[in-house]
Design an enzyme around this catalytic site. Structure first.
Site, PDB file in Angstrom:
ATOM      1  N   ASN A 127      45.425  51.429  37.895  1.00 34.64           N
ATOM      2  CA  ASN A 127      44.233  50.616  38.072  1.00 34.64           C
ATOM      3  C   ASN A 127      44.346  49.794  39.346  1.00 34.64           C
ATOM      4  OD1 ASN A 127      41.738  49.233  37.052  1.00 34.64           O
ATOM      5  ND2 ASN A 127      43.078  47.459  37.165  1.00 34.64           N
ATOM      6  N   GLU A 128      43.374  49.930  40.224  1.00 35.29           N
ATOM      7  CA  GLU A 128      43.248  49.081  41.409  1.00 35.29           C
ATOM      8  C   GLU A 128      44.565  48.864  42.155  1.00 35.29           C
ATOM      9  OE1 GLU A 128      41.246  45.431  40.370  1.00 35.29           O
ATOM     10  OE2 GLU A 128      39.350  46.479  40.080  1.00 35.29           O
ATOM     11  N   GLN A 143      45.325  41.623  28.914  1.00 32.40           N
ATOM     12  CA  GLN A 143      44.236  40.655  28.953  1.00 32.40           C
ATOM     13  C   GLN A 143      43.641  40.355  27.579  1.00 32.40           C
ATOM     14  OE1 GLN A 143      42.442  42.901  32.531  1.00 32.40           O
ATOM     15  NE2 GLN A 143      41.744  40.793  32.810  1.00 32.40           N
TER      16      GLN A 143
HETATM   17  C1  NOJ Z   1      39.329  44.318  37.773  1.00 29.39           C
HETATM   18  C2  NOJ Z   1      40.557  44.365  36.935  1.00 29.39           C
HETATM   19  O1  NOJ Z   1      40.904  45.683  36.650  1.00 29.39           O
HETATM   20  C3  NOJ Z   1      40.453  43.547  35.666  1.00 29.39           C
HETATM   21  O2  NOJ Z   1      41.737  43.428  35.126  1.00 29.39           O
HETATM   22  C4  NOJ Z   1      39.822  42.214  35.949  1.00 29.39           C
HETATM   23  O3  NOJ Z   1      39.787  41.395  34.819  1.00 29.39           O
HETATM   24  C5  NOJ Z   1      38.413  42.439  36.471  1.00 29.39           C
HETATM   25  N1  NOJ Z   1      38.491  43.194  37.690  1.00 29.39           N
HETATM   26  C6  NOJ Z   1      37.639  41.167  36.764  1.00 29.39           C
HETATM   27  O4  NOJ Z   1      38.245  40.488  37.803  1.00 29.39           O
END
Ligand code: NOJ
Length: 439
Positions: free
Chosen positions: A158-159, A19
């Site tokens: 992550n998530e 990102q």
């Molecule tokens: C969670 C994610 O880990 C991240 O990559 C994302 O930019 C943010 N949420 C905002 O949506």
């Protein structure tokens, strides 16, 4: 002071490699972005924030603002561009990044998988393929050995639930599929990978980077979202909200505690798996918390914001109270909790100052009520590439001008407010008033 936080509380911000770094063509996200219509604004990550070049300037901003921890991710596709081949230049780069963080007095929290996969992993089926588990665990072991002298805090995945539903159910992230049963498999494979990586990291990272007696502190980052029935009287809304909350929130929270993965979606099947080494695989729990949705079983959109609620630039409800139920749900994990992400898409910083301070007051309230929270990392330090939303979601404490090739950074008012909270480890009455809160 109207709210103090525990001594040693970790204040900081978070970013993820793809990102912010820019210029990497070796992962599945880069390839996906090239498809027409992949992002809402038609933009690709491109040079992103040029953070690959400017990381030290960015660490300087965070350090000057009183941050003590920074969450970043190592880009798997740069470090291992081909199976088993590790790129010396990328490795040297991340040593420089971690060294720079340390020199600026920032403790790194390193995420090993933040949504992106090397192309060779994606081409073998990514997280659908159970062989990806072993590949990821090997990568985690490599990083723990290579970077363990600079890193104590690790976040494996992550998530996992967001990645699975966006990529395999909604189809708006790579690989762009619509198959709920595959989404369940993808969550399960990532959770299994977490459990095995947890053990591998503890074996491989014996170096205590900061001399506090702990060489590796390992967790994962769970996205917790509020899911409530839209019409509390409607049995189908009630049932759908219950099932979604179960599969998205509770089942994922339970797995690293119990060692059992139990996921199901009515009509799409289920996955039930006991994984050796998964039970007790959290030294801390990372929570990413943003908003809540009202769930509807009928109609075109299953998730709607509360009627009349104020919304962020991405249409998410601004819900400063949401950290409290998130922490309550996570309490069963019985490990320290680190807020690994929380923030707002607000290009003009119109509501972020107030929403941030209000959220932190709720966080403080939860801690006073017994929640064991050790830190708060804001998403994000910088505006960055917001996946399928392209550059539409501006989450940064610092604004980045993506139309200027130099990508200048500019502090938002929120950066100053957050800096004062971090430095004072609390919220002063005048600061809350400045942020627009009537006390
Ligand atoms: C969670 C994610 O880990 C991240 O990559 C994302 O930019 C943010 N949420 C905002 O949506």
């Amino acid at each position: 002071m109207i709210r103090r936080f525990p001594d040693g509380f970790w204040w900081g911000a978070a970013t993820s490699a793809h990102q912010v770094e820019g210029g990497n063509r070796r992962n599945d996200w880069w390839r996906f972005e090239q498809r027409p219509g992949a992002t809402r604004d038609g933009r690709t990550s491109g040079d992103a924030c040029l953070h690959y070049q400017r990381f030290d300037e960015d660490w300087a901003l965070a350090a000057a603002d009183g941050h003590r921890m920074h969450r970043l991710s190592l880009e798997w596709s740069r470090i291992e561009p081909e199976p088993g081949c590790f790129d010396a230049a990328a490795i040297a780069h991340y040593h420089a990044v971690l060294g720079a963080l340390r020199r600026r007095g920032l403790t790194p929290l390193v995420t090993l998988h933040h949504f992106t996969n090397p192309l060779w992993i994606a081409d073998r089926g990514g997280w659908e393929n159970p062989e990806t588990i072993a590949c990821f665990v090997a990568f985690a072991r490599f990083c723990a050995r290579e970077f363990g002298g600079e890193v104590d805090w690790w976040c494996t995945v992550n998530e996992p639930e967001v990645l699975a539903f966006r990529g395999w159910s909604e189809g708006i992230w790579p690989p762009g599929k619509h198959d709920d049963s595959l989404a369940l498999l993808v969550i399960a494979n990532q959770l299994e990978a977490h459990g095995r990586a947890y053990r591998a990291i503890h074996e491989a990272d014996r170096a205590d980077a900061d001399g506090d007696g702990r060489a590796a502190i390992v967790g994962l980052a769970k996205h917790w979202v509020g899911l409530v029935p839209d019409r509390a009287w409607h049995p189908l809304d009630l049932a759908r909200a219950w099932f979604e909350d179960r599969v998205f929130n509770h089942a994922v929270l339970e797995a690293p505690r119990t060692g059992r993965i139990t996921l199901s979606i009515p009509g799409a099947g289920s996955v039930s798996r006991r994984v050796e080494g998964l039970a007790g695989s959290l030294d801390y729990l990372g929570l990413n918390v943003y908003t809540r949705w009202r769930v509807r079983a009928t109609g075109a959109t299953p998730h709607v914001a509360s009627r009349g609620a104020a919304l962020t630039d991405l249409g998410w409800e601004i819900a400063p109270r949401i950290l409290e139920p998130a922490l309550a749900a996570a309490a069963a994990s019985a490990v320290p909790i680190l807020i690994t992400e929380h923030g707002f898409a607000d290009a003009h910083d119109a509501f972020r100052p107030r929403a941030l301070v209000e959220s932190l007051l709720h966080l403080g309230h939860a801690i006073e009520g017994g929640a064991s929270v050790i830190g708060y990392l804001h998403w994000s330090l910088l505006d960055n590439f917001e996946w399928n939303d392209g550059y539409l979601g501006r989450f940064g404490l610092y604004a980045v001008d993506f139309d200027d090739p130099a990508r200048p950074r500019r502090p938002r008012r929120s950066a100053r407010i957050f800096a004062r909270i971090a430095r004072e480890n609390g919220i002063a009455a005048d600061l809350a008033a400045e942020a627009g809160l009537a006390l």
